[in-house]
Design a protein around this motif. Structure first.
Motif, PDB file in Angstrom:
ATOM      1  N   HIS A   1      12.838  12.476  14.985  1.00 22.76           N
ATOM      2  CA  HIS A   1      13.816  11.428  15.095  1.00 22.76           C
ATOM      3  C   HIS A   1      14.056  10.577  13.802  1.00 22.76           C
ATOM      4  O   HIS A   1      14.517   9.350  13.821  1.00 22.76           O
ATOM      5  N   ALA A   2      13.732  11.316  12.726  1.00 24.81           N
ATOM      6  CA  ALA A   2      14.102  10.963  11.363  1.00 24.81           C
ATOM      7  C   ALA A   2      13.235   9.915  10.871  1.00 24.81           C
ATOM      8  O   ALA A   2      13.586   8.987   9.793  1.00 24.81           O
ATOM      9  N   LEU A   3      12.226   9.534  11.594  1.00 31.08           N
ATOM     10  CA  LEU A   3      11.123   8.640  11.161  1.00 31.08           C
ATOM     11  C   LEU A   3      10.391   8.877  10.064  1.00 31.08           C
ATOM     12  O   LEU A   3      10.027   7.935   8.861  1.00 31.08           O
ATOM     13  N   GLY A   4      10.323  10.099   9.580  1.00 34.28           N
ATOM     14  CA  GLY A   4       9.565  10.610   8.179  1.00 34.28           C
ATOM     15  C   GLY A   4      10.655  10.305   7.335  1.00 34.28           C
ATOM     16  O   GLY A   4       9.990   9.602   6.193  1.00 34.28           O
ATOM     17  N   SER A   5      11.821  10.519   7.331  1.00 39.74           N
ATOM     18  CA  SER A   5      12.835  10.174   6.228  1.00 39.74           C
ATOM     19  C   SER A   5      12.760   8.604   6.229  1.00 39.74           C
ATOM     20  O   SER A   5      12.924   8.193   4.946  1.00 39.74           O
ATOM     21  N   PHE A   6      12.862   7.844   7.187  1.00 42.84           N
ATOM     22  CA  PHE A   6      12.880   6.243   7.018  1.00 42.84           C
ATOM     23  C   PHE A   6      11.483   5.949   6.349  1.00 42.84           C
ATOM     24  O   PHE A   6      11.568   5.151   5.598  1.00 42.84           O
ATOM     25  N   LEU A   7      10.145   6.380   6.698  1.00 39.22           N
ATOM     26  CA  LEU A   7       9.092   6.093   6.021  1.00 39.22           C
ATOM     27  C   LEU A   7       9.047   6.500   4.712  1.00 39.22           C
ATOM     28  O   LEU A   7       8.815   5.712   3.687  1.00 39.22           O
ATOM     29  N   LEU A   8       9.613   7.727   4.366  1.00 36.16           N
ATOM     30  CA  LEU A   8       9.510   7.990   2.800  1.00 36.16           C
ATOM     31  C   LEU A   8      10.405   7.281   2.229  1.00 36.16           C
ATOM     32  O   LEU A   8      10.385   6.752   1.007  1.00 36.16           O
ATOM     33  N   GLN A   9      11.624   6.657   2.774  1.00 34.81           N
ATOM     34  CA  GLN A   9      12.450   5.781   2.030  1.00 34.81           C
ATOM     35  C   GLN A   9      11.629   4.418   1.880  1.00 34.81           C
ATOM     36  O   GLN A   9      11.682   3.764   0.579  1.00 34.81           O
ATOM     37  N   GLY A  10      10.751   4.103   2.681  1.00 34.48           N
ATOM     38  CA  GLY A  10      10.115   2.795   2.559  1.00 34.48           C
ATOM     39  C   GLY A  10       8.935   2.935   1.280  1.00 34.48           C
ATOM     40  O   GLY A  10       8.744   2.163   0.383  1.00 34.48           O
ATOM     41  N   VAL A  11       8.498   4.291   1.150  1.00 36.21           N
ATOM     42  CA  VAL A  11       7.678   4.658   0.116  1.00 36.21           C
ATOM     43  C   VAL A  11       8.442   4.579  -1.148  1.00 36.21           C
ATOM     44  O   VAL A  11       8.069   3.978  -2.239  1.00 36.21           O
TER      45      VAL A  11
ATOM     46  N   GLY B   1       3.146   7.167  -9.955  1.00 38.70           N
ATOM     47  CA  GLY B   1       2.728   7.077  -8.679  1.00 38.70           C
ATOM     48  C   GLY B   1       2.605   8.438  -7.856  1.00 38.70           C
ATOM     49  O   GLY B   1       2.847   9.399  -8.266  1.00 38.70           O
ATOM     50  N   GLU B   2       1.663   8.520  -6.860  1.00 41.74           N
ATOM     51  CA  GLU B   2       1.568   9.456  -6.129  1.00 41.74           C
ATOM     52  C   GLU B   2       1.672   9.257  -4.748  1.00 41.74           C
ATOM     53  O   GLU B   2       1.026   8.308  -4.089  1.00 41.74           O
ATOM     54  N   LEU B   3       2.417   9.916  -4.061  1.00 39.16           N
ATOM     55  CA  LEU B   3       2.553   9.915  -2.392  1.00 39.16           C
ATOM     56  C   LEU B   3       1.299  10.831  -1.950  1.00 39.16           C
ATOM     57  O   LEU B   3       1.202  12.042  -1.942  1.00 39.16           O
ATOM     58  N   ALA B   4       0.329  10.022  -1.803  1.00 44.64           N
ATOM     59  CA  ALA B   4      -1.154  10.848  -1.175  1.00 44.64           C
ATOM     60  C   ALA B   4      -0.976  11.562   0.180  1.00 44.64           C
ATOM     61  O   ALA B   4      -1.613  12.484   0.511  1.00 44.64           O
ATOM     62  N   ASN B   5      -0.246  10.625   1.211  1.00 44.20           N
ATOM     63  CA  ASN B   5      -0.382  11.148   2.411  1.00 44.20           C
ATOM     64  C   ASN B   5       0.945  10.520   3.008  1.00 44.20           C
ATOM     65  O   ASN B   5       1.109   9.198   2.850  1.00 44.20           O
ATOM     66  N   ILE B   6       1.456  11.214   3.935  1.00 46.34           N
ATOM     67  CA  ILE B   6       2.505  10.798   4.816  1.00 46.34           C
ATOM     68  C   ILE B   6       2.355  11.385   6.062  1.00 46.34           C
ATOM     69  O   ILE B   6       2.456  12.700   6.108  1.00 46.34           O
ATOM     70  N   ALA B   7       2.532  10.835   7.145  1.00 44.17           N
ATOM     71  CA  ALA B   7       2.612  11.555   8.466  1.00 44.17           C
ATOM     72  C   ALA B   7       3.144  10.538   9.596  1.00 44.17           C
ATOM     73  O   ALA B   7       3.245   9.590   9.703  1.00 44.17           O
ATOM     74  N   VAL B   8       3.751  11.406  10.616  1.00 41.38           N
ATOM     75  CA  VAL B   8       4.449  10.760  11.752  1.00 41.38           C
ATOM     76  C   VAL B   8       3.676  11.313  13.172  1.00 41.38           C
ATOM     77  O   VAL B   8       3.692  12.496  13.182  1.00 41.38           O
TER      78      VAL B   8
ATOM     79  N   VAL C   1       2.422   1.615  15.145  1.00 40.51           N
ATOM     80  CA  VAL C   1       1.824   2.651  14.233  1.00 40.51           C
ATOM     81  C   VAL C   1       2.119   4.150  14.942  1.00 40.51           C
ATOM     82  O   VAL C   1       1.470   4.826  15.265  1.00 40.51           O
ATOM     83  N   VAL C   2       3.427   4.526  14.427  1.00 42.67           N
ATOM     84  CA  VAL C   2       4.046   5.822  14.904  1.00 42.67           C
ATOM     85  C   VAL C   2       4.048   6.652  13.565  1.00 42.67           C
ATOM     86  O   VAL C   2       3.976   7.734  13.563  1.00 42.67           O
ATOM     87  N   GLY C   3       3.730   5.944  12.474  1.00 42.81           N
ATOM     88  CA  GLY C   3       3.490   6.661  11.122  1.00 42.81           C
ATOM     89  C   GLY C   3       2.761   6.003  10.068  1.00 42.81           C
ATOM     90  O   GLY C   3       2.830   4.748  10.239  1.00 42.81           O
ATOM     91  N   TYR C   4       2.525   6.510   8.925  1.00 42.68           N
ATOM     92  CA  TYR C   4       1.869   5.779   7.962  1.00 42.68           C
ATOM     93  C   TYR C   4       2.046   6.795   6.530  1.00 42.68           C
ATOM     94  O   TYR C   4       2.445   7.877   6.622  1.00 42.68           O
TER      95      TYR C   4
ATOM     96  N   ALA D   1      -3.304   1.040  -4.457  1.00 42.35           N
ATOM     97  CA  ALA D   1      -2.979   1.547  -3.267  1.00 42.35           C
ATOM     98  C   ALA D   1      -1.960   0.742  -2.189  1.00 42.35           C
ATOM     99  O   ALA D   1      -2.244  -0.296  -2.117  1.00 42.35           O
ATOM    100  N   GLU D   2      -1.175   1.399  -2.182  1.00 44.82           N
ATOM    101  CA  GLU D   2      -0.241   0.659  -0.990  1.00 44.82           C
ATOM    102  C   GLU D   2      -0.320   1.692   0.278  1.00 44.82           C
ATOM    103  O   GLU D   2      -0.249   3.068   0.233  1.00 44.82           O
ATOM    104  N   LEU D   3      -0.775   0.976   1.341  1.00 55.06           N
ATOM    105  CA  LEU D   3      -0.768   1.451   2.645  1.00 55.06           C
ATOM    106  C   LEU D   3       0.218   1.124   3.529  1.00 55.06           C
ATOM    107  O   LEU D   3      -0.104  -0.264   3.972  1.00 55.06           O
ATOM    108  N   LEU D   4       1.144   1.957   3.940  1.00 57.00           N
ATOM    109  CA  LEU D   4       2.117   1.313   4.718  1.00 57.00           C
ATOM    110  C   LEU D   4       1.908   2.130   6.213  1.00 57.00           C
ATOM    111  O   LEU D   4       1.751   3.229   6.540  1.00 57.00           O
ATOM    112  N   VAL D   5       2.407   1.650   7.111  1.00 63.78           N
ATOM    113  CA  VAL D   5       2.496   1.837   8.682  1.00 63.78           C
ATOM    114  C   VAL D   5       3.782   1.459   9.142  1.00 63.78           C
ATOM    115  O   VAL D   5       4.636   0.604   8.697  1.00 63.78           O
ATOM    116  N   LEU D   6       4.165   2.292   9.982  1.00 64.17           N
ATOM    117  CA  LEU D   6       5.617   2.447  10.754  1.00 64.17           C
ATOM    118  C   LEU D   6       5.267   2.035  12.221  1.00 64.17           C
ATOM    119  O   LEU D   6       4.645   2.793  12.976  1.00 64.17           O
TER     120      LEU D   6
END
Length: 153
Positions: free
Chosen positions: A74-84, A60-67, A47-50, A35-40
């Motif tokens: 503000h394109a943070l979801g896109s930034f977070l997805l790139q991190g994933v 792999g499975e992207l189980a959850n992503i939210a901002v 912690v504006v997203g995870y 499991a990889e648990l990421l926060v933005l």
């Protein structure tokens, strides 16, 4: 993500999903193999997203992503997805799956722009309200990110 982040993650989770995960799920995932648990975090707001990524061998499975609602647009979801995607590639993931609500047009468009394609549907996958899930897949290159489209081969 650390234990100190969980309260804020749960707040975002509850505002984002109709059947949110409780804090105990996130606590258990902190020590789960694969499991990889990421926060933005932003300088002005922690912690504006995870995102939650599960890695098993080359899949792999992207189980959850939210901002957080106040930070959307503000394109943070896109930034977070790139991190994933980067984490998945670093872990040797070659095929990354996810499920998304059929009605979640914004998320589906984000995934489409990142190269995810629909490979199936799960009937009545979601509750509150009942809705089908679209199963999406992105094939990653083994050993790193994909080369730019204009790169020489």
């Amino acid at each position: 993500m650390t234990a100190d982040d969980i309260a804020r993650v749960v707040t975002i989770e509850r505002a984002s999903f109709s059947t949110p995960w409780p804090a105990e799920i996130f606590e258990g995932l902190l020590t789960r193999d694969g499991a990889e648990l990421l926060v933005l975090d932003l300088p002005e707001a922690p912690v504006v997203g995870y995102a939650i990524l599960w890695c098993i061998l080359d899949q792999g499975e992207l189980a959850n992503i939210a901002v957080a609602e106040e930070w959307r647009g503000h394109a943070l979801g896109s930034f977070l997805l790139q991190g994933v995607l980067d984490h998945a590639a670093e872990r040797g993931v070659e095929r990354l799956f996810l499920e998304v609500r059929e009605s979640n047009v914004v998320a589906r468009e984000l995934y489409r722009t990142r190269g995810f394609v629909e490979v199936g549907r799960r009937a009545d996958y979601y509750r509150s309200p009942r809705e089908d899930a679209r199963v999406l897949l992105k094939t990653l290159r083994s050993g790193g990110a994909e080369p730019p489209k204009d790169a020489e081969r």
